[in-house]
Enzyme design. Structure first.
Site, short mmCIF file in Angstrom:
data_model
loop_
_atom_site.label_atom_id
_atom_site.label_comp_id
_atom_site.label_asym_id
_atom_site.label_seq_id
_atom_site.Cartn_x
_atom_site.Cartn_y
_atom_site.Cartn_z
N SER A 1 80.85 5.95 113.41
CA SER A 1 81.51 4.98 112.52
C SER A 1 80.51 4.19 111.69
O SER A 1 80.73 3.96 110.49
CB SER A 1 82.43 4.04 113.31
OG SER A 1 81.76 3.47 114.41
N HIS B 1 84.55 9.87 119.83
CA HIS B 1 84.13 8.50 119.50
C HIS B 1 85.25 7.54 119.95
O HIS B 1 85.67 7.57 121.09
CB HIS B 1 83.81 8.46 118.00
CG HIS B 1 83.05 7.26 117.53
ND1 HIS B 1 82.43 6.37 118.36
CD2 HIS B 1 82.81 6.78 116.26
CE1 HIS B 1 81.83 5.42 117.66
NE2 HIS B 1 82.06 5.63 116.37
N HIS C 1 77.43 9.86 127.01
CA HIS C 1 77.01 9.17 125.78
C HIS C 1 75.86 9.92 125.14
O HIS C 1 75.06 10.54 125.84
CB HIS C 1 76.59 7.72 126.05
CG HIS C 1 76.66 6.87 124.84
ND1 HIS C 1 75.61 6.77 123.94
CD2 HIS C 1 77.67 6.12 124.33
CE1 HIS C 1 75.97 5.98 122.96
NE2 HIS C 1 77.22 5.57 123.15
N ARG D 1 78.81 -2.51 128.20
CA ARG D 1 80.14 -2.92 127.71
C ARG D 1 81.20 -2.57 128.77
O ARG D 1 82.20 -3.27 128.92
CB ARG D 1 80.44 -2.22 126.38
CG ARG D 1 79.42 -2.55 125.29
CD ARG D 1 79.61 -1.71 124.04
NE ARG D 1 79.46 -0.29 124.32
CZ ARG D 1 79.68 0.68 123.43
NH1 ARG D 1 80.07 0.37 122.20
NH2 ARG D 1 79.52 1.95 123.74
N ASP E 1 84.69 3.02 126.52
CA ASP E 1 86.09 3.43 126.44
C ASP E 1 86.73 3.70 127.80
O ASP E 1 87.95 3.80 127.90
CB ASP E 1 86.20 4.69 125.56
CG ASP E 1 85.72 4.42 124.15
OD1 ASP E 1 86.07 3.36 123.61
OD2 ASP E 1 84.99 5.26 123.59
N1 HAX Z 1 82.96 15.44 130.56
C1 HAX Z 1 82.66 16.77 130.65
N2 HAX Z 1 81.61 17.34 130.01
C2 HAX Z 1 80.80 16.51 129.31
C3 HAX Z 1 81.02 15.13 129.22
C4 HAX Z 1 82.16 14.60 129.88
N3 HAX Z 1 82.48 13.31 129.81
N4 HAX Z 1 80.05 14.59 128.47
C5 HAX Z 1 79.25 15.59 128.07
N5 HAX Z 1 79.72 16.78 128.57
C6 HAX Z 1 79.19 18.12 128.32
C7 HAX Z 1 79.24 18.39 126.83
O1 HAX Z 1 80.55 18.74 126.40
C8 HAX Z 1 78.21 19.48 126.68
O2 HAX Z 1 78.81 20.68 127.17
P1 HAX Z 1 78.49 22.11 126.46
O3 HAX Z 1 77.01 22.26 126.47
O4 HAX Z 1 79.23 23.08 127.30
O5 HAX Z 1 79.04 21.99 125.08
C9 HAX Z 1 77.15 19.06 127.70
O6 HAX Z 1 77.83 18.20 128.64
C10 HAX Z 1 75.98 18.31 127.09
O7 HAX Z 1 76.47 17.19 126.37
P2 HAX Z 1 75.60 15.86 126.25
O8 HAX Z 1 74.34 16.21 125.53
O9 HAX Z 1 75.49 15.22 127.58
O10 HAX Z 1 76.54 14.92 125.38
P3 HAX Z 1 76.53 14.72 123.79
O11 HAX Z 1 75.45 13.78 123.45
O12 HAX Z 1 76.56 16.03 123.11
O13 HAX Z 1 77.96 14.05 123.59
C11 HAX Z 1 79.70 12.55 124.11
C12 HAX Z 1 78.19 12.71 123.94
C13 HAX Z 1 80.02 11.07 124.27
C14 HAX Z 1 80.41 13.07 122.87
C15 HAX Z 1 80.16 13.32 125.36
O14 HAX Z 1 79.53 12.77 126.50
C16 HAX Z 1 81.65 13.34 125.56
O15 HAX Z 1 82.32 14.22 125.03
N6 HAX Z 1 82.23 12.35 126.33
C17 HAX Z 1 83.66 12.23 126.50
C18 HAX Z 1 84.31 11.58 125.27
C19 HAX Z 1 83.96 10.12 125.18
O16 HAX Z 1 84.04 9.37 126.13
N7 HAX Z 1 83.59 9.67 123.98
C20 HAX Z 1 83.26 8.27 123.72
C21 HAX Z 1 81.77 8.02 123.63
C22 HAX Z 1 81.40 6.58 123.38
C23 HAX Z 1 81.86 6.15 122.04
O17 HAX Z 1 81.41 6.58 121.00
N8 HAX Z 1 82.86 5.33 122.02
O18 HAX Z 1 83.50 5.05 120.89
#
Ligand code: HAX
Length: 434
Positions: free
Chosen positions: A241, A271, A318, A327, A373
């Site tokens: 964002s 996000h 994250h 938070r 979140d």
């Molecule tokens: N559950 C299951 N698998 C997860 C996971 C979770 N909560 N978090 C990461 N992973 C997986 C990823 O999908 C990725 O899998 P693949 O290699 O098979 O694609 C692997 O672990 C490596 O990911 P990462 O490097 O640890 O995480 P990223 O930096 O790529 O992504 C995210 C960060 C926040 C997007 C991710 O942890 C996620 O999808 N979390 C769940 C959604 C979420 O809570 N989003 C909010 C984040 C905070 C925010 O911005 N708030 O607004």
């Protein structure tokens, strides 16, 4: 000119000179290493942006102008010693880098009240959208409709000198922050209360007034809103964002367009939409298990099933953090103080015990800990604000404080259009020696 605007220009003029000197005299200094992974894995870790308002540390979490959340809870002005800080004060801190006095916060609050005027056509735009339109879609449509009043657009069309861009941007940012609670509450009442609207109460602060216009006047809810609107305000410059807002503003789009773009990014499930996904997912769990008080083993099994289905556990993980999000901690503390005996919050607390070892055990998740979140929706649910599809709008209202303070600085520093380079797959393979 208001005191805040005066103080801003006093800081901005020397800061712009420093910025230009840094760029001109030290422009060729190397500041980091770029690898194939850092580019192809979402540009993570590349030192690519300037952000004055806050900084995220992977171990410690967010600091706003150097202050952690507990420090803000101690040092920012509050309505009473046991209350949460006023987001008005956080905006002052993010914009100027100084802690505000009670009088500073009062002045900002009064200014936002005066500026909280939303033209009729904006309500018409919201009303034109069907009830099955997502609240975030209504919110962004309304933000774009507000751009008809953009002072920056007017000044730019009139041929303003580029060194004065910050001035009309300031007016837009302040107007927009003032208008957001009004449109957010309007959308909430339209979707969930048959459009019966509640007028603003000018005696209330920015947060309590939003709660009031949504239909909530309880003192604890007001405290929760002050906390919520403070902790969601900023998370340095690289999150979707903030970065989208900055990127779009760098093309000299007006603050309404830029912030609208940021909000469309916030609406994504990875996000800010995660705050509603947590609720939907826990409700699915409750529905499937058949009880609102599932055992830890049942919760564990549901988490395993989610992972096995190729889904993520919302609210966990994250891109930068490698520890529990402060938070999340701040909200857990709030729940511990005010929200006893709540079975939904109990599930959220149980998840904190159950999820990290599961994610850690997968061996690929870089951060198995909860983010902001994971908790926020359960607190809103506790106070009867059960309409999860609206939650990302609340996040968005808060995020305005950080991203708009940031683009105001972008304009004041005279930052250039953002334009990184892209390369073909062959180029990357050649670099890899393949
Ligand atoms: N559950 C299951 N698998 C997860 C996971 C979770 N909560 N978090 C990461 N992973 C997986 C990823 O999908 C990725 O899998 P693949 O290699 O098979 O694609 C692997 O672990 C490596 O990911 P990462 O490097 O640890 O995480 P990223 O930096 O790529 O992504 C995210 C960060 C926040 C997007 C991710 O942890 C996620 O999808 N979390 C769940 C959604 C979420 O809570 N989003 C909010 C984040 C905070 C925010 O911005 N708030 O607004």
């Amino acid at each position: 000119m208001s005191t805040l605007k005066n103080k801003f220009v006093e800081k901005a003029v020397p800061a712009a000179a420093d910025f230009k000197k840094l760029l001109k005299e030290y422009g060729s200094t190397e500041i980091g290493k770029v690898t194939i992974e850092s580019v192809l894995d979402g540009m993570k870790g590349i030192p690519a942006l300037l952000c004055l308002t806050s900084k995220l540390d992977s171990q410690e979490g967010i600091r706003f102008r150097g202050y952690s959340i507990p420090e803000l809870q101690d040092k920012l002005p509050k309505l009473s010693p046991t209350d949460e800080p006023l987001p008005e004060g956080l905006f002052y801190l993010m914009l100027l880098g100084d802690l505000p006095t009670d009088a500073d916060v009062k002045e900002i609050g009064e200014e936002w009240k005066k500026r909280a005027i939303v033209p009729k056509h904006v309500y018409d735009v919201i009303d034109a959208l069907p009830l099955d339109s997502a609240p975030m879609a209504d919110f962004t449509a309304a933000i774009l409709a507000l751009a008809t009043g953009s002072e920056f657009l007017k000044a730019y069309s009139a041929g303003v000198n580029k060194k004065d861009y910050w001035d009309s941007t300031y007016e837009d940012c302040m107007n927009l922050i003032a208008q957001l609670p009004v449109i957010a509450a309007y959308i909430y009442r339209k979707h969930y209360f048959n459009g019966s609207q509640i007028a603003a109460d000018p005696s209330l602060d920015w947060s309590a007034n939003l709660a009031h216009m949504m239909g909530y006047d309880d003192a604890e809810i007001q405290k929760l809103f002050r906390l919520y609107l403070t902790i969601h305000a900023d998370h340095e410059g690289g999150n979707v964002s903030a970065h989208a807002t900055h990127l779009v503003a760098s093309a000299l789009s007006n603050p309404y367009y830029a912030y609208g773009a940021g909000m469309l990014g916030l609406a994504g499930p990875l996000h800010g939409y995660a705050n509603q996904e947590v609720i939907a997912w826990v409700n699915d769990m409750i529905g499937e298990i058949g009880t609102s008080t599932p055992s830890k083993q049942q919760i564990h099994d549901f988490c395993e099933k989610t992972i096995a289905a190729g889904r993520v556990i919302p609210g966990y993980g994250h891109a930068v953090l490698r520890k529990t999000d402060p938070r999340f901690e701040a909200q857990r503390e709030f729940a511990g103080k005010y929200c006893q005996n709540d079975s939904f919050i109990q599930i959220i607390n149980d998840l904190y015990e159950i999820v990290p070892p599961i994610l850690g055990g997968l061996g690929k998740v870089k951060n198995p800990w909860p983010n902001v979140d994971a908790y926020s929706g359960s607190l809103l649910m506790h106070y009867g604000i059960t309409q999860a599809p609206f939650y990302t709008v609340l996040f968005g209202v808060s995020r305005a404080l950080g991203v708009l303070a940031s683009i105001l600085w972008d304009r004041a520093l005279g930052m250039q259009i953002e334009r990184p380079s892209s390369f073909t797959m062959e180029w990357f393979k050649e670099k890899a020696g393949i």
